[in-house]
Design an enzyme around this catalytic site. Structure first.
Site, PDB file in Angstrom:
ATOM      1  N   ARG A 104       0.845  -1.192   0.000  1.00  0.00           N
ATOM      2  CA  ARG A 104       0.000   0.000   0.000  1.00  0.00           C
ATOM      3  C   ARG A 104       0.878   1.238   0.000  1.00  0.00           C
ATOM      4  O   ARG A 104       0.587   2.230  -0.659  1.00  0.00           O
ATOM      5  CB  ARG A 104      -0.937   0.018   1.207  1.00  0.00           C
ATOM      6  CG  ARG A 104      -1.665   1.361   1.364  1.00  0.00           C
ATOM      7  CD  ARG A 104      -2.761   1.361   2.407  1.00  0.00           C
ATOM      8  NE  ARG A 104      -2.426   0.648   3.608  1.00  0.00           N
ATOM      9  CZ  ARG A 104      -1.640   1.119   4.584  1.00  0.00           C
ATOM     10  NH1 ARG A 104      -1.061   2.314   4.470  1.00  0.00           N
ATOM     11  NH2 ARG A 104      -1.422   0.402   5.667  1.00  0.00           N
ATOM     12  N   TYR A 132     -16.761  16.581 -16.064  1.00  0.00           N
ATOM     13  CA  TYR A 132     -17.155  15.185 -15.982  1.00  0.00           C
ATOM     14  C   TYR A 132     -18.157  14.996 -14.850  1.00  0.00           C
ATOM     15  O   TYR A 132     -17.993  15.531 -13.757  1.00  0.00           O
ATOM     16  CB  TYR A 132     -15.905  14.330 -15.760  1.00  0.00           C
ATOM     17  CG  TYR A 132     -16.180  12.909 -15.367  1.00  0.00           C
ATOM     18  CD1 TYR A 132     -17.045  12.107 -16.119  1.00  0.00           C
ATOM     19  CD2 TYR A 132     -15.586  12.357 -14.244  1.00  0.00           C
ATOM     20  CE1 TYR A 132     -17.301  10.808 -15.753  1.00  0.00           C
ATOM     21  CE2 TYR A 132     -15.829  11.048 -13.878  1.00  0.00           C
ATOM     22  CZ  TYR A 132     -16.695  10.276 -14.625  1.00  0.00           C
ATOM     23  OH  TYR A 132     -16.951   8.980 -14.255  1.00  0.00           O
ATOM     24  N   ASP A 144      -7.331  18.846 -15.203  1.00  0.00           N
ATOM     25  CA  ASP A 144      -7.619  17.475 -15.626  1.00  0.00           C
ATOM     26  C   ASP A 144      -7.189  17.359 -17.083  1.00  0.00           C
ATOM     27  O   ASP A 144      -7.803  17.948 -17.978  1.00  0.00           O
ATOM     28  CB  ASP A 144      -9.111  17.187 -15.469  1.00  0.00           C
ATOM     29  CG  ASP A 144      -9.474  15.735 -15.763  1.00  0.00           C
ATOM     30  OD1 ASP A 144      -8.765  15.091 -16.555  1.00  0.00           O
ATOM     31  OD2 ASP A 144     -10.472  15.253 -15.207  1.00  0.00           O
ATOM     32  N   LYS A 161      -8.213   5.968 -19.459  1.00  0.00           N
ATOM     33  CA  LYS A 161      -8.539   6.452 -20.782  1.00  0.00           C
ATOM     34  C   LYS A 161      -7.332   6.337 -21.717  1.00  0.00           C
ATOM     35  O   LYS A 161      -6.873   5.235 -21.998  1.00  0.00           O
ATOM     36  CB  LYS A 161      -9.062   7.886 -20.666  1.00  0.00           C
ATOM     37  CG  LYS A 161     -10.126   8.089 -19.589  1.00  0.00           C
ATOM     38  CD  LYS A 161     -11.318   7.163 -19.708  1.00  0.00           C
ATOM     39  CE  LYS A 161     -12.522   7.572 -18.861  1.00  0.00           C
ATOM     40  NZ  LYS A 161     -12.310   7.567 -17.402  1.00  0.00           N
TER      41      LYS A 161
END
Length: 387
Positions: A56, A109, A181, A206
């Protein structure tokens, strides 16, 4: 962790393939291994090998991706997450406290809007909407407790363009962070940090991944102190990219440049077809000279990307019908894969903004133009639109 700063002597295509992805020193493998491991042997209490103790906190495969991300964006620190929204959540928890304010775009978005509207607002963070393509509107939206200006450029789904350098000047003068973004553009087409942004956000699902087979997110920053703060929260909150997901994103990044060139070429042709079609009322593509943000996009982007949106003559049902009639364009959410996708934002990706200032037109269709033969894609769209 070692300095992730990119080597300025190397070009993007070289960095995409080599930065952070040196041959494995143990075996000579030219592709970084997938370290599918949770914990690491220590040489005595606190004696860590390479700084790894628990995956982690850090994992060698994720480290390779994070170094690569930093190099591609020209940043000091890259961080990889389980999704784009996980990256956004970590950033907001790091930057903000109850009572703080964020300016968000009027074309964002739906998931980002939902995060602000339904999640962070519950712990006292305020937000307001501005047209980020208008620097004066953004300046007017600032408040005494504003801590960040949030920008998507190109935006989702209306392909709006914001002048990153102009907004960076506003943010710097006001003493706030500029967050960009960069998902639609990718670092190959646009470099927000070089234009003055403080933080770059990606959904690596993406274009970075590029093959519709992984979900991931990323943050890249140019400030070491902010990078350390984000890394602390990344570890404390735990929404990290797993090793196989990190490996898949790295695999995709190797071909990012050539894919984005083809996406952009195909999207330009698709936008030309749509602009001349009698069943199309309006086309949104920053590569077209009549687009309101074309000059800014031409200044800050290498090419105009693979996303195209358009409004259909006949209203919402006509738009839905177009989505249902395509054969090569697959009806589905997400974007940025090698295959072409089509969707109805109002009923799909942006349903969460219905009734808000960010509501999208009901007759809007969004395309993620893939890298198939452009002739086949044009034939498919022509058939779906009809005459």
């Amino acid at each position: 962790m070692s300095d992730q700063h990119a080597q300025p002597s190397q070009h993007f295509e070289t960095l995409a393939i080599h930065a952070g992805q040196e041959p494995d020193p143990a075996t000579g493998a030219v592709v970084p291994p997938i370290y599918q491991v949770s914990t690491y042997k220590q040489d005595g209490v606190g004696g860590l090998r390479g700084g790894y103790e628990y995956s982690r906190s850090a994992n060698p495969t994720r480290t390779a991706l994070e170094h690569n991300l930093a190099a591609l964006e020209g940043g000091r620190r890259g961080l990889a997450f389980a999704s784009g929204l996980a990256a956004e959540d970590c950033l907001l928890r790091t930057l903000l406290a109850p009572g703080d304010h964020v300016v968000i775009p009027n074309d964002a978005y739906g998931g980002t809007f939902r995060l602000f509207d339904k999640v962070v607002s519950r712990w006292g963070v305020e937000w307001s909407v501005a047209d980020t393509s208008d620097p004066a509107a953004v300046r007017a939206a600032l408040r005494p407790r504003t801590k960040a200006i949030w920008v998507e450029t190109p935006s989702n789904p209306l392909l709006g363009i914001s002048d990153i350098a102009a907004l960076a000047d506003i943010a710097r003068t006001a003493g706030v962070r500029l967050v960009v973004d960069n998902t639609f553009a990718s670092p190959y087409l646009q470099q927000p940090l070089a234009l003055g942004a403080d933080v770059v956000v990606h959904s690596t699902t993406k274009y970075m991944g590029g093959h519709s087979d992984v979900v991931g997110g990323a943050l890249v920053v140019g400030d070491d102190t902010l990078g350390e703060e984000l890394a602390y929260h990344q570890n404390a909150m735990g929404a990290i990219a797993g090793p196989f997901d990190a490996w898949l994103v790295m695999r995709g990044i190797k071909t990012l440049a050539v894919r984005m060139d083809r996406h952009s070429e195909n999207a330009t042709r698709v936008a030309e077809l749509l602009a001349s079609h009698p069943k199309v009322a309006e086309v949104f593509y920053p590569g077209r000279p009549e687009h309101a943000g074309h000059e800014v996009a031409a200044k800050q982007m290498r090419a105009f990307g693979g996303m195209v949106s358009f409004r259909v003559v006949g209203g919402e049902q006509a738009a839905v019908d177009v989505c249902d009639r395509t054969e090569l364009f697959t009806l589905g959410e997400s974007l940025g894969g090698v295959e072409s996708l089509i969707e109805h934002p109002g009923r799909m990706t942006h349903a969460s903004v219905a009734g808000s200032a960010l509501e999208v037109p009901a007759d809007l269709v969004r395309l993620s133009v893939g890298i198939e033969s452009i002739d086949d894609l044009l034939t498919d769209l022509t058939g779906a639109l009809g005459r």
